[in-house]
Design an enzyme around this catalytic site. Structure first.
Site, PDB file in Angstrom:
ATOM      1  N   HIS A 227       0.815  -1.224   0.000  1.00  0.00           N
ATOM      2  CA  HIS A 227       0.000   0.000   0.000  1.00  0.00           C
ATOM      3  C   HIS A 227       0.845   1.269   0.000  1.00  0.00           C
ATOM      4  O   HIS A 227       0.299   2.362  -0.168  1.00  0.00           O
ATOM      5  CB  HIS A 227      -0.983  -0.003   1.172  1.00  0.00           C
ATOM      6  CG  HIS A 227      -2.174  -0.864   0.923  1.00  0.00           C
ATOM      7  ND1 HIS A 227      -3.404  -0.358   0.547  1.00  0.00           N
ATOM      8  CD2 HIS A 227      -2.322  -2.214   0.956  1.00  0.00           C
ATOM      9  CE1 HIS A 227      -4.252  -1.360   0.380  1.00  0.00           C
ATOM     10  NE2 HIS A 227      -3.618  -2.494   0.629  1.00  0.00           N
TER      11      HIS A 227
ATOM     12  N   HIS B 118       0.724  -8.696   5.583  1.00  0.00           N
ATOM     13  CA  HIS B 118      -0.014  -8.721   4.307  1.00  0.00           C
ATOM     14  C   HIS B 118      -1.356  -9.442   4.328  1.00  0.00           C
ATOM     15  O   HIS B 118      -2.159  -9.249   3.425  1.00  0.00           O
ATOM     16  CB  HIS B 118       0.894  -9.329   3.230  1.00  0.00           C
ATOM     17  CG  HIS B 118       0.464  -9.113   1.812  1.00  0.00           C
ATOM     18  ND1 HIS B 118      -0.042  -7.917   1.352  1.00  0.00           N
ATOM     19  CD2 HIS B 118       0.511  -9.946   0.720  1.00  0.00           C
ATOM     20  CE1 HIS B 118      -0.293  -8.017   0.054  1.00  0.00           C
ATOM     21  NE2 HIS B 118       0.034  -9.239  -0.348  1.00  0.00           N
TER      22      HIS B 118
END
Length: 323
Positions: free
Chosen positions: A125, A248
């Site tokens: 991100h 993640h």
């Protein structure tokens, strides 16, 4: 460079911490030039340090935070505010949660204040094409402006990608890559860089373990690969490592082992997005590389925080004697 010269890090940290004890959601509105200064100064530090960090225990390792600022403060209250403890964060600081700005600003401020004791890796991100869509761009635009978002992008493009703790624990955001044969390949990645759609850098930030896969498999994410337990075992053996530590993926208990405890997933945002009833976890690594897990229950539950029993990695790992 005036923004850097005038940066008062202690004042910034103090203001960011003033909301401790407030009802979650209260914002801290730093000045735009202060945030720009945080980005510029931390970018300098990231580039002055290796893209593959070589760290020493003891330290605490944290997974995804995703803009859950008050949960980040709870993590620090539990683990000790810097410099009481050393930290390694595995990426995904922004998007999805409501306070990406406070979250990333506090983390960058601590990086500037304690550059040799506080470390931040890049998550998937921390990439322009992802945080343009999943919340960070909109938060920057609403509270400041698009130009500031672009300044963050320039900073994120310089974050380190992976870390090795005491030559035994390999840390990254996502996972392994079929292209990764030598650690030198990571060291050769030039920064600043965006995250490409495929290849080594992409995989380190995007791949996932999968118990049902032999070797390498396709992923539901549409990016990178999944990998099986045998891939983990071969990687560790080849590089004389004992553990892969990655983030993640949301996991119910905040941490989850894979491949006979040769890989651990950490996720540090409890009650993720308000939709999951997951705990958050932080992994403490002591001087002997003994790992234990500190658990943050979702805040709403009002249950006391729990500390899981100490968990040795594959038997007892002895820390390498310093030459």
């Amino acid at each position: 460079m005036a923004d850097i010269d005038k940066l008062n890090i202690d004042s910034i940290i103090q203001r960011l911490l003033e909301v401790r004890g407030s009802k979650p959601g209260k914002n801290v509105q730093l000045q735009e030039n202060e945030i720009r200064g945080l980005c510029l100064k931390s970018r300098e530090i990231f580039l002055s340090q290796p893209i593959l960090l070589e760290l020493e225990a003891p330290l605490k390792i944290c997974g995804d935070i995703h803009g859950q600022y008050y949960d980040l403060l709870r993590l620090f209250e539990y683990g000790g505010f810097p410099p009481e403890s050393n930290y390694l964060f595995l990426g995904d600081y922004v998007d999805r949660g409501k306070q990406s700005l406070e979250t990333i600003c506090l983390l960058l401020a601590y990086k500037i204040k304690y550059p040799e004791n506080f470390f931040l890796l890049r998550g998937n991100h921390e990439c322009v094409s992802i945080n343009r869509i999943y919340g960070f761009y909109d938060e920057c635009k609403r509270r400041y402006n698009i130009k500031l978002w672009k300044t963050f992008t320039d900073c994120f493009n310089c974050l380190p990608i992976a870390a090795i703790v005491d030559e035994k624990i390999f840390c990254c955001h996502g996972g392994l890559s079929p292209d990764l044969q030598s650690m030198e390949q990571i060291r050769r990645i030039m920064r600043p860089t965006d995250v490409p759609d495929q290849g080594l850098l992409c995989d380190l930030l995007w791949s996932d373990p999968d118990k049902d896969v032999l070797g390498w498999g396709e992923t539901d994410r549409g990016v990178s690969f999944t990998f099986g337990a045998e891939v983990v075992a071969k990687f560790l053996h080849k590089h004389d490592l004992d553990l892969i530590c990655r983030a993640h993926q949301v996991v119910e208990d905040g941490y989850e082992f894979f491949a006979k405890r040769q890989l651990v997933t950490l996720f540090s945002a409890p009650n993720y997005c308000g939709e999951f009833d997951n705990a958050g976890a932080m992994m403490s690594v002591d001087e002997t590389l003994m790992c234990s897990f500190q658990i943050l229950k979702p805040a709403e539950k009002k249950k006391p925080n729990a500390t899981r029993p100490v968990t040795p990695l594959r038997g007892m790992i002895t820390k390498q004697a310093k030459k």
